[in-house]
Design a protein around this motif. Structure first.
Motif, PDB file in Angstrom:
ATOM      1  N   PHE A   9      23.953  41.996  17.761  1.00  0.00           N
ATOM      2  CA  PHE A   9      22.708  41.955  16.999  1.00  0.00           C
ATOM      3  C   PHE A   9      21.766  40.989  17.822  1.00  0.00           C
ATOM      4  N   GLU A  10      20.482  41.441  17.951  1.00  0.00           N
ATOM      5  CA  GLU A  10      19.415  40.268  18.214  1.00  0.00           C
ATOM      6  C   GLU A  10      19.347  39.357  17.449  1.00  0.00           C
ATOM      7  N   PRO A  11      18.960  38.066  17.673  1.00  0.00           N
ATOM      8  CA  PRO A  11      18.657  36.834  16.800  1.00  0.00           C
ATOM      9  C   PRO A  11      17.458  37.305  15.612  1.00  0.00           C
ATOM     10  N   ASP A  12      16.397  37.995  16.173  1.00  0.00           N
ATOM     11  CA  ASP A  12      15.523  38.444  14.963  1.00  0.00           C
ATOM     12  C   ASP A  12      15.563  39.419  14.130  1.00  0.00           C
ATOM     13  N   ASP A  13      16.952  40.139  14.305  1.00  0.00           N
ATOM     14  CA  ASP A  13      17.142  41.237  13.411  1.00  0.00           C
ATOM     15  C   ASP A  13      18.025  40.857  11.909  1.00  0.00           C
ATOM     16  N   HIS A  14      17.345  40.891  10.956  1.00  0.00           N
ATOM     17  CA  HIS A  14      17.791  40.170  10.045  1.00  0.00           C
ATOM     18  C   HIS A  14      18.158  41.119   8.743  1.00  0.00           C
ATOM     19  N   GLU A  15      17.819  42.441   8.821  1.00  0.00           N
ATOM     20  CA  GLU A  15      17.983  43.475   7.683  1.00  0.00           C
ATOM     21  C   GLU A  15      19.495  43.743   7.754  1.00  0.00           C
ATOM     22  N   GLN A  16      20.093  43.506   6.212  1.00  0.00           N
ATOM     23  CA  GLN A  16      21.045  43.866   6.057  1.00  0.00           C
ATOM     24  C   GLN A  16      21.321  45.034   5.215  1.00  0.00           C
ATOM     25  N   ILE A  17      22.041  46.158   5.783  1.00  0.00           N
ATOM     26  CA  ILE A  17      21.901  47.635   5.248  1.00  0.00           C
ATOM     27  C   ILE A  17      23.445  47.982   5.031  1.00  0.00           C
ATOM     28  N   ALA A  18      23.494  48.895   3.981  1.00  0.00           N
ATOM     29  CA  ALA A  18      24.798  49.874   3.695  1.00  0.00           C
ATOM     30  C   ALA A  18      24.126  51.251   3.149  1.00  0.00           C
ATOM     31  N   ILE A  19      24.728  52.205   4.235  1.00  0.00           N
ATOM     32  CA  ILE A  19      24.242  53.683   3.913  1.00  0.00           C
ATOM     33  C   ILE A  19      25.416  54.416   3.899  1.00  0.00           C
ATOM     34  N   ASP A  20      25.416  55.324   2.824  1.00  0.00           N
ATOM     35  CA  ASP A  20      26.357  56.399   2.565  1.00  0.00           C
ATOM     36  C   ASP A  20      26.048  57.617   3.524  1.00  0.00           C
ATOM     37  N   LEU A  21      26.664  57.679   4.540  1.00  0.00           N
ATOM     38  CA  LEU A  21      26.261  58.753   5.413  1.00  0.00           C
ATOM     39  C   LEU A  21      26.783  60.315   4.931  1.00  0.00           C
ATOM     40  N   ASN A  22      27.430  60.371   3.881  1.00  0.00           N
ATOM     41  CA  ASN A  22      27.681  61.368   3.048  1.00  0.00           C
ATOM     42  C   ASN A  22      26.513  62.183   2.594  1.00  0.00           C
TER      43      ASN A  22
END
Length: 202
Positions: free
Chosen positions: A87-100
């Motif tokens: 990760f780059e230090p300024d990337d703060h987005e936390q995500i969880a995606i159901d690919l299905n």
């Protein structure tokens, strides 16, 4: 940790490393609480990954940026594809995606390919792609690319890559891939191999 096994696919660094691995949690196993000093990204390939934030079944894609922490476990057991310190230090987005359940749209650049953008950053783009049967695609990226085959088959220069096979391709090197008779569903990351940041050793 007992019950947690790892197969390293790619590693840059020593004790603290930019790494890509397959990690298997045995039924009922857990890992100690830890902080993601360089960020963590993973896909659940089999079973259910769990932590204090919830359950992540097969097909879940998760991004835990720098500074996040958790106590991972798996009551039923699971296998995950995991990337650390990317990760780059300024990337703060936390995500969880159901690919299905991801909604895919036609790719304007490649006939027979449908895609869903999972993360779009200045330093990388991550997508889920569904290739129809017998599709041919020319790929070349200034910052290289990685592919994890989720289902189906990809063919390249006489070699076949099936479910859970992993491909890492360098910057500015062209490649022609073909999907098999059943098509292919892939996770693909582009652009992140142009400038590789090596973790500072503590």
């Amino acid at each position: 940790m007992a019950g947690v096994d790892r197969r390293m696919l790619d590693r840059i660094g020593d004790e603290v490393a930019r790494a890509t691995s397959i990690v298997r949690y045995a039924k009922g196993s857990a890992f100690a609480e830890h902080t993601h000093s360089g960020g963590e990204e993973f896909i659940v390939l089999e079973g259910v990954f769990q932590d204090e934030h919830g359950d992540y079944p097969t097909g879940t894609y998760v991004r835990n940026p720098i500074g996040t922490h958790h106590i991972p476990r798996s009551d039923p057991g699971c296998t995950i594809f995991v990337k650390l310190w990317q990760f780059e230090p300024d990337d703060h987005e936390q995500i969880a995606i159901d690919l299905n359940k991801a909604s895919l749209v036609p790719d304007p650049l490649h006939a027979g390919v449908h895609s869903a953008i999972l993360a779009d950053r200045a330093y990388e783009q991550v997508a889920l792609e569904q290739w129809d049967a017998d599709v041919s695609v020319n790929l070349i990226e200034e910052g290289g690319f990685e592919i994890l085959v989720l289902n189906g088959d990809l063919l390249h220069s006489g070699d076949a890559y099936g479910k859970h096979d992993w491909i890492r391709w360098p910057s500015n090197k062209p490649a022609r891939f073909n999907s098999g008779a059943a098509g292919a569903r892939i996770w693909i990351k582009r652009g992140h191999l142009k400038e590789i940041r090596v973790p500072e050793q503590g």
